[in-house]
Scaffold this motif. Structure first.
Motif, PDB file in Angstrom:
ATOM      1  N   PRO A 146       0.877  -1.208  -0.203  1.00 48.05           N
ATOM      2  CA  PRO A 146      -0.092  -0.054   0.048  1.00 48.05           C
ATOM      3  C   PRO A 146       0.932   1.460  -0.007  1.00 48.05           C
ATOM      4  CG  PRO A 146       0.071  -1.021   2.206  1.00 48.05           C
ATOM      5  CD  PRO A 146       0.855  -2.134   1.416  1.00 48.05           C
ATOM      6  N   VAL A 147       0.381   2.388  -0.548  1.00 47.05           N
ATOM      7  CA  VAL A 147       0.849   3.758  -0.561  1.00 47.05           C
ATOM      8  C   VAL A 147       0.128   4.727   0.437  1.00 47.05           C
ATOM      9  CG1 VAL A 147       1.532   5.680  -1.950  1.00 47.05           C
ATOM     10  CG2 VAL A 147       1.928   3.277  -2.841  1.00 47.05           C
ATOM     11  N   PRO A 148       0.433   4.751   1.668  1.00 45.95           N
ATOM     12  CA  PRO A 148      -0.333   5.798   2.410  1.00 45.95           C
ATOM     13  C   PRO A 148      -0.251   7.250   1.964  1.00 45.95           C
ATOM     14  CG  PRO A 148       1.059   4.152   3.997  1.00 45.95           C
ATOM     15  CD  PRO A 148       1.268   4.132   2.541  1.00 45.95           C
ATOM     16  N   VAL A 149      -1.393   7.882   2.011  1.00 48.11           N
ATOM     17  CA  VAL A 149      -1.323   9.273   1.758  1.00 48.11           C
ATOM     18  C   VAL A 149       0.068   9.816   2.688  1.00 48.11           C
ATOM     19  CG1 VAL A 149      -2.621  11.595   1.753  1.00 48.11           C
ATOM     20  CG2 VAL A 149      -3.740   9.388   0.952  1.00 48.11           C
ATOM     21  N   GLY A 150       0.692  10.708   1.929  1.00 45.49           N
ATOM     22  CA  GLY A 150       1.701  11.360   2.547  1.00 45.49           C
ATOM     23  C   GLY A 150       3.154  10.682   2.149  1.00 45.49           C
ATOM     24  N   SER A 151       3.068   9.465   1.520  1.00 39.71           N
ATOM     25  CA  SER A 151       4.204   8.820   1.183  1.00 39.71           C
ATOM     26  C   SER A 151       4.870   9.641   0.207  1.00 39.71           C
ATOM     27  CB  SER A 151       3.880   7.480   0.798  1.00 39.71           C
ATOM     28  OG  SER A 151       3.213   6.753   1.622  1.00 39.71           O
ATOM     29  N   ARG A 152       6.572   9.229   0.086  1.00 41.61           N
ATOM     30  CA  ARG A 152       7.208   9.786  -0.862  1.00 41.61           C
ATOM     31  C   ARG A 152       7.567   8.571  -1.787  1.00 41.61           C
ATOM     32  NH1 ARG A 152      11.035  14.316  -0.636  1.00 41.61           N
ATOM     33  NH2 ARG A 152      12.628  12.666  -0.447  1.00 41.61           N
ATOM     34  N   LEU A 153       7.367   8.771  -2.963  1.00 38.14           N
ATOM     35  CA  LEU A 153       7.721   7.736  -3.835  1.00 38.14           C
ATOM     36  C   LEU A 153       8.649   7.875  -4.903  1.00 38.14           C
ATOM     37  CD1 LEU A 153       3.952   6.728  -5.035  1.00 38.14           C
ATOM     38  CD2 LEU A 153       5.355   5.633  -3.011  1.00 38.14           C
ATOM     39  N   ARG A 154       9.493   7.036  -5.541  1.00 40.59           N
ATOM     40  CA  ARG A 154      10.150   7.284  -6.612  1.00 40.59           C
ATOM     41  C   ARG A 154      10.560   5.977  -7.531  1.00 40.59           C
ATOM     42  NH1 ARG A 154      16.485   7.390  -4.266  1.00 40.59           N
ATOM     43  NH2 ARG A 154      16.465   5.173  -3.519  1.00 40.59           N
ATOM     44  N   ALA A 155      10.849   5.983  -8.524  1.00 40.50           N
ATOM     45  CA  ALA A 155      10.898   4.778  -9.439  1.00 40.50           C
ATOM     46  C   ALA A 155      12.403   4.597  -9.983  1.00 40.50           C
ATOM     47  CB  ALA A 155      10.325   4.819 -10.737  1.00 40.50           C
ATOM     48  N   ARG A 156      12.752   3.498  -9.916  1.00 36.96           N
ATOM     49  CA  ARG A 156      13.864   2.736 -10.617  1.00 36.96           C
ATOM     50  C   ARG A 156      13.511   2.255 -11.936  1.00 36.96           C
ATOM     51  NH1 ARG A 156      18.309   2.594  -7.645  1.00 36.96           N
ATOM     52  NH2 ARG A 156      18.161   2.975  -5.325  1.00 36.96           N
ATOM     53  N   MET A 157      14.216   2.591 -13.039  1.00 36.16           N
ATOM     54  CA  MET A 157      13.826   2.021 -14.320  1.00 36.16           C
ATOM     55  C   MET A 157      15.100   1.482 -15.218  1.00 36.16           C
ATOM     56  SD  MET A 157      12.126   5.753 -14.973  1.00 36.16           S
ATOM     57  CE  MET A 157      13.018   6.397 -13.697  1.00 36.16           C
ATOM     58  N   VAL A 169      10.237  -1.207 -14.121  1.00 30.46           N
ATOM     59  CA  VAL A 169       9.866   0.254 -13.377  1.00 30.46           C
ATOM     60  C   VAL A 169       9.491  -0.568 -11.896  1.00 30.46           C
ATOM     61  CG1 VAL A 169       8.504   2.058 -13.137  1.00 30.46           C
ATOM     62  CG2 VAL A 169       9.002   1.421 -15.298  1.00 30.46           C
ATOM     63  N   SER A 170      10.343  -0.331 -10.984  1.00 35.65           N
ATOM     64  CA  SER A 170       9.906  -0.538  -9.877  1.00 35.65           C
ATOM     65  C   SER A 170       9.905   0.769  -8.848  1.00 35.65           C
ATOM     66  CB  SER A 170      11.319  -1.270  -9.131  1.00 35.65           C
ATOM     67  OG  SER A 170      11.113  -1.560  -7.866  1.00 35.65           O
ATOM     68  N   VAL A 171       8.554   0.998  -8.423  1.00 39.58           N
ATOM     69  CA  VAL A 171       8.250   2.138  -7.565  1.00 39.58           C
ATOM     70  C   VAL A 171       8.551   1.846  -6.072  1.00 39.58           C
ATOM     71  CG1 VAL A 171       6.579   3.784  -7.067  1.00 39.58           C
ATOM     72  CG2 VAL A 171       6.468   2.745  -9.253  1.00 39.58           C
ATOM     73  N   GLU A 172       9.249   2.757  -5.497  1.00 43.50           N
ATOM     74  CA  GLU A 172       9.732   2.478  -3.928  1.00 43.50           C
ATOM     75  C   GLU A 172       9.147   3.552  -3.283  1.00 43.50           C
ATOM     76  OE1 GLU A 172      14.341   1.191  -4.961  1.00 43.50           O
ATOM     77  OE2 GLU A 172      13.928   3.445  -4.461  1.00 43.50           O
ATOM     78  N   ARG A 173       8.845   3.207  -2.252  1.00 50.42           N
ATOM     79  CA  ARG A 173       8.264   4.209  -1.049  1.00 50.42           C
ATOM     80  C   ARG A 173       9.259   4.433  -0.035  1.00 50.42           C
ATOM     81  NH1 ARG A 173       4.245   1.949   3.214  1.00 50.42           N
ATOM     82  NH2 ARG A 173       4.688   3.446   4.850  1.00 50.42           N
ATOM     83  N   GLU A 174       9.668   5.596   0.023  1.00 48.54           N
ATOM     84  CA  GLU A 174      10.767   5.952   1.236  1.00 48.54           C
ATOM     85  C   GLU A 174      10.405   5.456   2.615  1.00 48.54           C
ATOM     86  OE1 GLU A 174      12.773  10.103   1.816  1.00 48.54           O
ATOM     87  OE2 GLU A 174      10.923  10.267   2.200  1.00 48.54           O
ATOM     88  N   GLY A 175      11.639   4.689   2.893  1.00 49.79           N
ATOM     89  CA  GLY A 175      11.747   4.298   4.266  1.00 49.79           C
ATOM     90  C   GLY A 175      11.237   2.736   4.279  1.00 49.79           C
ATOM     91  N   VAL A 176      10.965   2.154   2.864  1.00 49.32           N
ATOM     92  CA  VAL A 176      10.143   0.765   2.983  1.00 49.32           C
ATOM     93  C   VAL A 176      11.121   0.017   1.997  1.00 49.32           C
ATOM     94  CG1 VAL A 176       8.133  -0.580   2.544  1.00 49.32           C
ATOM     95  CG2 VAL A 176       8.073   1.644   3.820  1.00 49.32           C
ATOM     96  N   ASP A 177      11.570  -1.245   2.503  1.00 50.30           N
ATOM     97  CA  ASP A 177      12.133  -2.096   1.502  1.00 50.30           C
ATOM     98  C   ASP A 177      11.689  -2.347   0.492  1.00 50.30           C
ATOM     99  OD1 ASP A 177      14.549  -1.568   2.904  1.00 50.30           O
ATOM    100  OD2 ASP A 177      14.340  -3.425   4.203  1.00 50.30           O
ATOM    101  N   LYS A 178      10.217  -2.980   0.610  1.00 46.44           N
ATOM    102  CA  LYS A 178       9.419  -3.650  -0.598  1.00 46.44           C
ATOM    103  C   LYS A 178       8.938  -2.550  -1.405  1.00 46.44           C
ATOM    104  CE  LYS A 178       5.501  -6.679  -1.145  1.00 46.44           C
ATOM    105  NZ  LYS A 178       4.508  -7.634  -0.339  1.00 46.44           N
ATOM    106  N   PRO A 179       8.972  -2.900  -2.684  1.00 43.35           N
ATOM    107  CA  PRO A 179       8.656  -1.863  -3.735  1.00 43.35           C
ATOM    108  C   PRO A 179       6.968  -1.928  -3.424  1.00 43.35           C
ATOM    109  CG  PRO A 179       9.718  -3.642  -4.770  1.00 43.35           C
ATOM    110  CD  PRO A 179       9.884  -3.783  -3.390  1.00 43.35           C
ATOM    111  N   VAL A 180       6.087  -0.731  -3.996  1.00 46.22           N
ATOM    112  CA  VAL A 180       5.024  -0.687  -3.813  1.00 46.22           C
ATOM    113  C   VAL A 180       4.466  -0.986  -5.353  1.00 46.22           C
ATOM    114  CG1 VAL A 180       4.992   0.995  -2.175  1.00 46.22           C
ATOM    115  CG2 VAL A 180       5.024   1.793  -4.456  1.00 46.22           C
ATOM    116  N   CYS A 181       5.037  -1.100  -6.303  1.00 46.87           N
ATOM    117  CA  CYS A 181       4.313  -1.254  -7.598  1.00 46.87           C
ATOM    118  C   CYS A 181       5.584  -1.606  -8.484  1.00 46.87           C
ATOM    119  CB  CYS A 181       3.711   0.049  -8.202  1.00 46.87           C
ATOM    120  SG  CYS A 181       2.947  -0.352  -9.815  1.00 46.87           S
TER     121      CYS A 181
END
Length: 151
Positions: free
Chosen positions: A99-110, A129-141
């Protein structure tokens, strides 16, 4: 931001992680506007008070909202100086892995997985494309995005 002079310079990177995007913060306003645009007003996205008591402890972004950020990730990660246009051609695989809680910061590795020539001197590229959530090891997408680019 990484820069390439031509599409051929980019295509030479097949098999490599080409770029990492800037961070993007997902806001409640953005989630609400996405809900209005798509008609998906499920309470886990738009009802802040109810979502706080729900399974995620806060409202979460729509999976398709996260997916729709891919063009922004591309725009902030690299540019091709001598490129005319690029168009989304589709997706091979998509998984919303967290999940991506509101307020999360995301970035992607391509990662550029494949590139093949197409008409008008363009290339059809397959991107991992691997979308990462800041502070979390598992990608969100995780997605395989197909993009057609032309000089």
């Amino acid at each position: 931001m990484r820069s390439f002079d031509t599409l051929n310079d980019l295509v030479a990177c097949v098999g490599e992680e080409v770029a990492v995007s800037d961070w993007i913060t997902v806001t409640q306003d953005q989630v609400n506007r996405f809900a209005d645009a798509t008609g998906d007003h499920q309470w886990i996205h738009v009802d802040v008070e109810r979502a706080k008591a729900g399974p995620f402890g806060s409202p979460i972004a729509h999976g398709f909202l996260t997916l729709s950020l891919i063009p922004v990730f591309f725009d902030t990660a690299f540019d091709i100086r001598q490129s005319g246009m690029g168009v989304n051609y589709g997706l091979n695989k998509v998984r919303f892995t967290a999940p991506v809680p509101v307020g999360s910061r995301l970035r992607a590795r391509m990662t550029l997985m494949a590139a093949m020539p197409i008409e008008h001197h363009g290339f059809q590229m397959t991107w991992g494309v691997s979308v990462e959530r800041e502070g979390v090891d598992k990608p969100v997408c995780i997605a395989e995005a197909l993009v057609r680019s032309y000089p």
